[in-house]
Scaffold this active site. Structure first.
Site, PDB file in Angstrom:
ATOM      1  N   SER A 191       0.475  -1.184   0.161  1.00  0.00           N
ATOM      2  CA  SER A 191       0.156  -0.243  -0.028  1.00  0.00           C
ATOM      3  C   SER A 191       0.958   1.710   0.088  1.00  0.00           C
ATOM      4  O   SER A 191       2.556   1.409  -0.379  1.00  0.00           O
ATOM      5  CB  SER A 191      -1.003   0.038   1.311  1.00  0.00           C
ATOM      6  OG  SER A 191       0.161  -0.011   2.610  1.00  0.00           O
ATOM      7  N   LYS A 192       0.443   2.432   0.247  1.00  0.00           N
ATOM      8  CA  LYS A 192       0.867   3.648   0.252  1.00  0.00           C
ATOM      9  C   LYS A 192       1.835   3.741   0.927  1.00  0.00           C
ATOM     10  O   LYS A 192       3.550   4.439   0.924  1.00  0.00           O
ATOM     11  CB  LYS A 192      -0.314   4.899   0.650  1.00  0.00           C
ATOM     12  CG  LYS A 192      -0.979   4.541  -0.831  1.00  0.00           C
ATOM     13  CD  LYS A 192      -2.399   4.104   0.423  1.00  0.00           C
ATOM     14  CE  LYS A 192      -2.846   3.410  -0.390  1.00  0.00           C
ATOM     15  NZ  LYS A 192      -3.600   2.042   0.489  1.00  0.00           N
ATOM     16  N   ARG A 193       1.711   3.181   2.302  1.00  0.00           N
ATOM     17  CA  ARG A 193       3.072   3.061   3.118  1.00  0.00           C
ATOM     18  C   ARG A 193       3.843   2.343   3.081  1.00  0.00           C
ATOM     19  O   ARG A 193       5.062   2.431   3.430  1.00  0.00           O
ATOM     20  CB  ARG A 193       2.015   2.068   4.875  1.00  0.00           C
ATOM     21  CG  ARG A 193       1.208   2.368   5.675  1.00  0.00           C
ATOM     22  CD  ARG A 193       0.687   1.517   6.750  1.00  0.00           C
ATOM     23  NE  ARG A 193       0.693   0.799   6.053  1.00  0.00           N
ATOM     24  CZ  ARG A 193       1.095  -0.223   5.946  1.00  0.00           C
ATOM     25  NH1 ARG A 193       2.620  -0.219   6.612  1.00  0.00           N
ATOM     26  NH2 ARG A 193       0.485  -1.482   5.847  1.00  0.00           N
ATOM     27  N   HIS A 194       4.395   1.608   1.923  1.00  0.00           N
ATOM     28  CA  HIS A 194       5.113   1.171   1.618  1.00  0.00           C
ATOM     29  C   HIS A 194       5.654   1.974   0.563  1.00  0.00           C
ATOM     30  O   HIS A 194       7.185   1.615  -0.403  1.00  0.00           O
ATOM     31  CB  HIS A 194       4.838  -0.257   0.530  1.00  0.00           C
ATOM     32  CG  HIS A 194       4.090  -0.932   1.569  1.00  0.00           C
ATOM     33  ND1 HIS A 194       3.921  -1.863   1.939  1.00  0.00           N
ATOM     34  CD2 HIS A 194       5.044  -1.758   2.967  1.00  0.00           C
ATOM     35  CE1 HIS A 194       2.855  -2.802   2.935  1.00  0.00           C
ATOM     36  NE2 HIS A 194       4.114  -2.414   3.344  1.00  0.00           N
ATOM     37  N   GLY A 195       5.510   2.999   0.264  1.00  0.00           N
ATOM     38  CA  GLY A 195       6.036   4.098  -0.814  1.00  0.00           C
ATOM     39  C   GLY A 195       5.744   3.837  -1.793  1.00  0.00           C
ATOM     40  O   GLY A 195       4.587   3.851  -1.982  1.00  0.00           O
TER      41      GLY A 195
END
Length: 427
Positions: A191-195
């Site tokens: 997800s976005k959390r992973h860049g």
RNA sequence: GGCGCCAUGGUGCAACGGUUAGCACAUCACCCUUUCAAGGUGGAAAUACGGGUUCGAUUCCCGUUGGCGCUGCCA
């Protein structure tokens, strides 16, 4: 969203379609379910389930949820809300099954499926509600005569709801194919959390679209053998749902980068040039004279020389800047490593003179001139080679020196050699 | 919590009852070399655990453990 396939080189046949322009379609479908008894009006407050969850928190702290059947489904409104939502009336018993091309035949007990919402309750002055994903997806797929629904395995558990809906609307469910999820390094769904997670952001980082496609295709799929480098053409040819695995895959950036360097090196140069041109334009280093004719030839030759050492497209603008612009700086580490010897100023001055006197400017001529000087001065050729490299491209890491000199041209090389002298002596 | 899915080195994939368990990335060493890459060679590294079935289990069945997903008037 439509920019993703566009920029990743994936084709589509029709559309795009906008849900907002198809609202009546969904509302009609919901009405149809209502009419044939497969749906009911639900007057429960929209936040009923959320409130219920809080009330049902278990002693362990975990949220406990249940499949709840409200009394609305039996025609007994649970509240006086005048704007009801439309829920699907899931059978209380029996099983719902469907065929999945990668997971095989699947069966779910109906009692485990909640009465999901089809049409949300109208907000404000809306005449009718907006469709939920379940309704929208099914209505669209029926209307567009979709035969294969290929999507992430996170939809597996929701599929029986859609199968029920297809049947209620009098349509035959399509063939489903759930593909494994792509996980981040922490093993949770990417997800976005992973860049950078979207196709666009990798493109912007300087990955070649085809390398990304190749890498992604191999996450959860293989042609069966050991071959990994597969151009898009081959991917399309060899792909089949049978080869799809059921195991989630962890996204490994290092391998993506490896694929990128492979494509950077193996692609015919002509295929690479547009990408490099795009990059140089982005960094404002591009010059129109490289667009065609002799300039194009020089450009192709330079890119070809540079590419074995490129990892990402932007490296052409940063690391290889000296090849496209006279304004570049000397890498501090390179100076530290190769400009230490105090004999260098004198040697480089002599080298510049020797090169200037050369009758011809080519690889061997430069090679001989430099080695002859090294021998005459009783120094190792490497000393001159390394120092010269830093002087003409500013980097310690760069293509072989004499090829670099040919590509840069005599005038530039001598000019840069003399410019380096002033820096060296000033130190 | 309930339901579902999954389980081969650190990572991605092979082996679909019988292999010294293969390949690639990453990693380590060496070779090559004009720096650095690339390339070459070699090393270390895996069938989660426990029961079955079978002459024989990575492979089939069950359980355990672990991971992930779903469980929204999100998509």
């Amino acid at each position: 969203m439509s920019r993703i396939p566009m920029r990743s080189g994936i084709d589509w046949d029709e559309g795009p379609y906008y849900q907002s322009q198809r609202l009546v379609l969904y509302q009609e479908a919901a009405q149809k379910c209502l009419a044939n008894g497969s749906a009911f009006l639900c007057f429960c407050p929209a936040d009923r389930y959320a409130g219920g969850d809080a009330a049902e928190e278990g002693a362990s702290g975990g949220t406990v949820r249940r499949v709840v059947r409200c009394s609305c489904r039996d025609g007994k409104p649970s509240s006086q809300d005048t704007k009801p939502a439309i829920r699907f009336k899931v059978p209380l018993s029996g099983r719902t099954e469907f065929q999945d091309a990668v997971f095989g035949r699947r069966e779910f007990a109906n009692e485990e499926i909640e009465d999901f919402v089809l049409l949300r309750s109208p907000r404000g002055d809306e005449a009718a509600g907006l469709p939920t994903y379940q309704l929208g997806a099914v209505v669209d797929d029926i209307e567009m005569r979709i035969t294969h629904v290929i999507r992430g395995a996170d939809h597996l558990s929701n599929t029986p709801k859609q199968v029920l809906l297809y049947r209620a609307l009098g349509a035959e469910p399509p063939l489903f194919a759930h593909v494994p999820l792509i996980l981040g390094p922490d093993r949770t769904r990417l997800s976005k959390r992973h860049g950078a997670t979207s196709v666009i952001s990798y493109r912007d980082e300087g990955f070649l679209p085809e390398a990304l496609r190749n890498f992604l295709a191999l996450l959860g799929w293989s042609a069966g053998g050991d071959q990994e480098f597969l151009r898009t053409r081959e991917l399309v040819e060899k792909f089949s749902l049978e080869g799809v695995s059921r195991t989630n895959a962890v996204f490994d950036r290092a391998k993506l980068e490896w694929f990128n360097t492979q494509y950077l090196q193996k692609l015919p140069v002509e295929e690479l040039l547009p990408e490099v041109e795009r990059e140089l334009k982005r960094s404002k280093l591009w010059r129109d004279e490289w667009a065609n004719g002799a300039g194009r030839e020089w450009f192709a030759k330079t890119v070809d020389l540079l590419r074995p050492r490129i990892r990402l497209l932007p490296d052409f603008s940063t690391w290889a800047r000296a090849f496209f612009s006279d304004e570049f700086s000397y890498d501090p580490a390179a100076k530290e490593k190769f400009w230490k010897d105090e004999r260098l100023p004198a040697l480089l001055a002599k080298l510049a003179d020797a090169l200037e006197a050369l009758p011809e400017w080519n690889h061997d001529a430069c090679d001989h001139a430099l080695r002859a000087l090294a021998e005459a001065e009783a120094v190792k050729a490497g000393l001159l080679i390394n120092a010269t490299r830093v002087a003409i491209v500013g980097q310690a890491v760069a293509p072989p020196l004499f090829e670099t000199m040919v590509v840069l041209g005599r005038e530039r090389v001598i000019g840069r050699l003399r410019r380096a002298l002033s820096v060296l002596t000033a130190k």
